[in-house]
Design a protein around this motif. Structure first.
Motif, PDB file in Angstrom:
ATOM      1  N   TRP A  76       2.001  38.051  16.858  1.00 16.38           N
ATOM      2  CA  TRP A  76       3.025  38.626  17.339  1.00 16.38           C
ATOM      3  C   TRP A  76       2.851  40.307  17.820  1.00 16.38           C
ATOM      4  O   TRP A  76       3.773  41.035  17.991  1.00 16.38           O
ATOM      5  N   GLY A  77       1.431  40.467  17.715  1.00 13.24           N
ATOM      6  CA  GLY A  77       1.096  41.818  18.182  1.00 13.24           C
ATOM      7  C   GLY A  77       1.215  42.905  17.195  1.00 13.24           C
ATOM      8  O   GLY A  77       1.473  43.791  17.484  1.00 13.24           O
ATOM      9  N   VAL A 111      -1.433  46.261  21.356  1.00 15.16           N
ATOM     10  CA  VAL A 111      -0.635  45.962  20.131  1.00 15.16           C
ATOM     11  C   VAL A 111       0.808  46.379  20.340  1.00 15.16           C
ATOM     12  O   VAL A 111       1.010  47.528  20.846  1.00 15.16           O
ATOM     13  N   GLU A 112       2.134  45.829  19.738  1.00 17.66           N
ATOM     14  CA  GLU A 112       3.163  46.342  19.743  1.00 17.66           C
ATOM     15  C   GLU A 112       3.647  47.254  18.698  1.00 17.66           C
ATOM     16  O   GLU A 112       4.741  47.782  18.729  1.00 17.66           O
ATOM     17  N   ARG A 113       3.241  47.065  17.366  1.00 19.47           N
ATOM     18  CA  ARG A 113       3.448  47.582  16.152  1.00 19.47           C
ATOM     19  C   ARG A 113       2.495  47.745  15.044  1.00 19.47           C
ATOM     20  O   ARG A 113       1.590  46.693  15.129  1.00 19.47           O
ATOM     21  N   VAL A 114       2.602  48.832  14.484  1.00 17.63           N
ATOM     22  CA  VAL A 114       1.361  49.212  13.474  1.00 17.63           C
ATOM     23  C   VAL A 114       2.094  49.548  12.405  1.00 17.63           C
ATOM     24  O   VAL A 114       2.963  50.201  12.257  1.00 17.63           O
ATOM     25  N   GLU A 115       1.585  48.779  11.157  1.00 18.61           N
ATOM     26  CA  GLU A 115       1.871  48.852   9.984  1.00 18.61           C
ATOM     27  C   GLU A 115       1.084  49.670   8.914  1.00 18.61           C
ATOM     28  O   GLU A 115      -0.102  49.573   9.463  1.00 18.61           O
ATOM     29  N   LEU A 116       1.675  50.541   7.960  1.00 19.57           N
ATOM     30  CA  LEU A 116       0.827  50.618   6.778  1.00 19.57           C
ATOM     31  C   LEU A 116       1.638  50.744   5.729  1.00 19.57           C
ATOM     32  O   LEU A 116       2.736  50.863   5.582  1.00 19.57           O
ATOM     33  N   HIS A 117       1.009  50.633   4.456  1.00 21.96           N
ATOM     34  CA  HIS A 117       1.285  50.324   3.059  1.00 21.96           C
ATOM     35  C   HIS A 117       0.698  51.241   2.343  1.00 21.96           C
ATOM     36  O   HIS A 117      -0.519  51.600   2.115  1.00 21.96           O
ATOM     37  N   ALA A 118       1.681  51.942   1.494  1.00 20.35           N
ATOM     38  CA  ALA A 118       1.082  53.110   0.512  1.00 20.35           C
ATOM     39  C   ALA A 118       1.874  52.763  -0.932  1.00 20.35           C
ATOM     40  O   ALA A 118       3.060  52.462  -1.102  1.00 20.35           O
ATOM     41  N   GLU A 119       1.097  52.826  -1.849  1.00 15.66           N
ATOM     42  CA  GLU A 119       1.691  52.997  -3.331  1.00 15.66           C
ATOM     43  C   GLU A 119       2.768  54.053  -3.373  1.00 15.66           C
ATOM     44  O   GLU A 119       2.526  55.079  -2.715  1.00 15.66           O
ATOM     45  N   VAL A 120       3.792  53.733  -4.071  1.00 21.99           N
ATOM     46  CA  VAL A 120       4.860  54.898  -4.304  1.00 21.99           C
ATOM     47  C   VAL A 120       4.192  56.307  -4.955  1.00 21.99           C
ATOM     48  O   VAL A 120       4.904  57.105  -4.644  1.00 21.99           O
ATOM     49  N   ALA A 132       1.794  61.314  10.926  1.00 22.85           N
ATOM     50  CA  ALA A 132       1.175  60.566  11.940  1.00 22.85           C
ATOM     51  C   ALA A 132       2.437  59.850  12.767  1.00 22.85           C
ATOM     52  O   ALA A 132       2.045  59.162  13.767  1.00 22.85           O
ATOM     53  N   GLY A 133       3.544  60.217  12.364  1.00 22.04           N
ATOM     54  CA  GLY A 133       4.707  59.743  13.246  1.00 22.04           C
ATOM     55  C   GLY A 133       5.074  58.443  12.827  1.00 22.04           C
ATOM     56  O   GLY A 133       5.989  57.804  13.383  1.00 22.04           O
ATOM     57  N   PHE A 134       4.846  57.951  11.514  1.00 20.98           N
ATOM     58  CA  PHE A 134       5.261  56.614  10.867  1.00 20.98           C
ATOM     59  C   PHE A 134       6.655  56.784  10.548  1.00 20.98           C
ATOM     60  O   PHE A 134       6.856  57.841   9.966  1.00 20.98           O
ATOM     61  N   GLN A 135       7.535  55.707  10.524  1.00 26.01           N
ATOM     62  CA  GLN A 135       8.708  55.813   9.918  1.00 26.01           C
ATOM     63  C   GLN A 135       8.875  54.757   8.946  1.00 26.01           C
ATOM     64  O   GLN A 135       8.253  53.823   8.801  1.00 26.01           O
ATOM     65  N   GLU A 136       9.553  55.327   7.646  1.00 25.81           N
ATOM     66  CA  GLU A 136       9.615  54.353   6.579  1.00 25.81           C
ATOM     67  C   GLU A 136      10.671  53.300   6.919  1.00 25.81           C
ATOM     68  O   GLU A 136      11.509  53.496   7.445  1.00 25.81           O
ATOM     69  N   ILE A 160       6.456  51.525  16.282  1.00 27.68           N
ATOM     70  CA  ILE A 160       6.265  50.646  17.319  1.00 27.68           C
ATOM     71  C   ILE A 160       6.057  51.408  18.643  1.00 27.68           C
ATOM     72  O   ILE A 160       6.194  52.707  18.658  1.00 27.68           O
ATOM     73  N   ARG A 161       5.530  50.596  19.590  1.00 23.04           N
ATOM     74  CA  ARG A 161       5.042  51.241  20.830  1.00 23.04           C
ATOM     75  C   ARG A 161       6.035  52.350  21.336  1.00 23.04           C
ATOM     76  O   ARG A 161       5.295  53.396  21.847  1.00 23.04           O
ATOM     77  N   ARG A 162       7.200  52.155  21.436  1.00 15.31           N
ATOM     78  CA  ARG A 162       8.282  53.001  22.087  1.00 15.31           C
ATOM     79  C   ARG A 162       8.486  54.143  21.009  1.00 15.31           C
ATOM     80  O   ARG A 162       9.219  54.951  21.780  1.00 15.31           O
TER      81      ARG A 162
END
Length: 351
Positions: A76-77, A111-120, A132-136, A160-162
């Protein structure tokens, strides 16, 4: 600068990955981490490229300062990134720049969507993500097991791309130097180690009489305090220990909660150990936090709510520049089934 990992990075990789902070949050790494492990990583990086992912060395002036990788996109990109900063490069912003650059590069490759995961509890990683512009997007409860066997929550963030990718300024910035002090009291981020003293304070009858919510255990409070850095960096709330500036002893608790950016309002709450009362500690602590908030955040209104019978709390607020604004009838449920009125107090941003 980003480039593919090379054999010349091996010694620096080994030093970076043998660091206690790196080992704490990257549980999959061997510990201790050796030069042989670094060479295993370099071979894995080659395979990652061959499998459709990517692995980059982050450099500064030609020297290794960290790494950032991308997992192969799913059907799904959607791709996932992860990163680490070498101890000698932390606080310089190099990983934030790398995360932003790699995310844009991934978008350029379809790619349409980039994820990352971080410990609390991994506040450094969360700060990189927000900058870096990521949203929770959510929280996975007890989704990971640490080296100590304790389960921990994972925060999921994405771009996401947009998305514009523009990082907003933190609504609740961290204290410069990590604390506030007037020489008599110190305000520091509350820690897991404070849980026993906090628990003792909350069970003290004069504190419990005005407490709100179900009783908690020391373990409950430890779990709570593992979240306080995340709450702060995400702009939700600030949880502080009030300490004697000389001895460092835990004197009480002060919080800024119910932060509503749209109207520029937050609420304070506090409790003090009996042995520190009568010395002006709480008044000093409240003034420190409120003055800081009006100087360093967009907050326009700071409110406090007190049980109508809590005269000691009323005096603290009066001495701290708050004024009575309203009365909320029968707001606080009591253990005996009755309900107490709440006096709401207000301090406005100075004009």
């Amino acid at each position: 600068m980003l480039r593919s990992p090379s054999g010349s990075d091996a010694e620096a990789i080994a030093r970076a990955c043998d660091d206690p902070v790196t080992a704490r949050f990257l549980h999959v790494l061997p510990s201790p981490y050796t030069l042989r492990d670094a060479h295993d990583y370099l071979r894995a990086a080659e395979r990652k490229w061959a499998d459709g992912g990517a692995e980059f060395t982050i450099t500064e002036n030609g020297h290794y300062v960290g790494a950032i990788g991308v997992r192969p996109p799913d059907p799904w990109g959607v791709a996932e990134i992860g990163y680490l900063a070498a101890p000698w490069a932390r606080g310089k912003g190099v990983v934030t720049k790398a995360a932003r650059a790699v995310t844009e590069w991934v978008f350029d490759h379809g790619v349409e969507r980039v994820e990352l995961h971080a410990e609390v509890e991994n506040i450094a990683s969360l700060r990189v993500a927000y900058k870096a512009g990521f949203q929770e997007e959510g929280r996975r409860r007890e989704a990971k097991v640490g080296r100590d066997g304790r389960r921990t929550d994972i925060i999921t963030l994405a771009r996401i791309r947009r998305d514009s990718g523009v990082a907003a300024e933190p609504y609740l910035p961290f204290f410069d130097g990590g604390e506030l002090s007037d020489g008599v009291v110190r305000l520091t981020p509350i820690e897991v180690a404070d849980a026993p003293e906090f628990h003792r304070m909350m069970r003290e009858p004069s504190v419990a009489a005005y407490g709100f919510g179900p009783p908690t255990t020391v373990e409950d409070n430890e779990r709570r305090f593992r979240n306080t850095g995340y709450w702060w960096v995400s702009g939700q709330r600030i949880e502080l220990a009030i300490r004697d500036a000389v001895s460092g002893e835990f004197a009480g608790h002060l919080q800024l909660v119910q932060v509503v950016p749209m109207i520029g309002q937050g609420m304070i709450g506090y409790s003090l150990q009996p042995e520190f009362r009568g010395r002006g500690f709480m008044t000093r602590a409240v003034r420190l936090l409120v003055d800081w908030a009006f100087t360093h955040t967009p907050l326009h209104r700071i409110v406090a709510g007190t049980d109508v019978g809590n005269t000691a709390s009323h005096r603290v607020l009066e001495r701290s520049g708050f004024v009575r604004e309203s009365l909320h009838r029968e707001l606080f449920p009591k253990e005996d089934g009755s309900r107490a009125d709440e006096v709401e107090w207000l301090r406005l941003r100075p004009s």
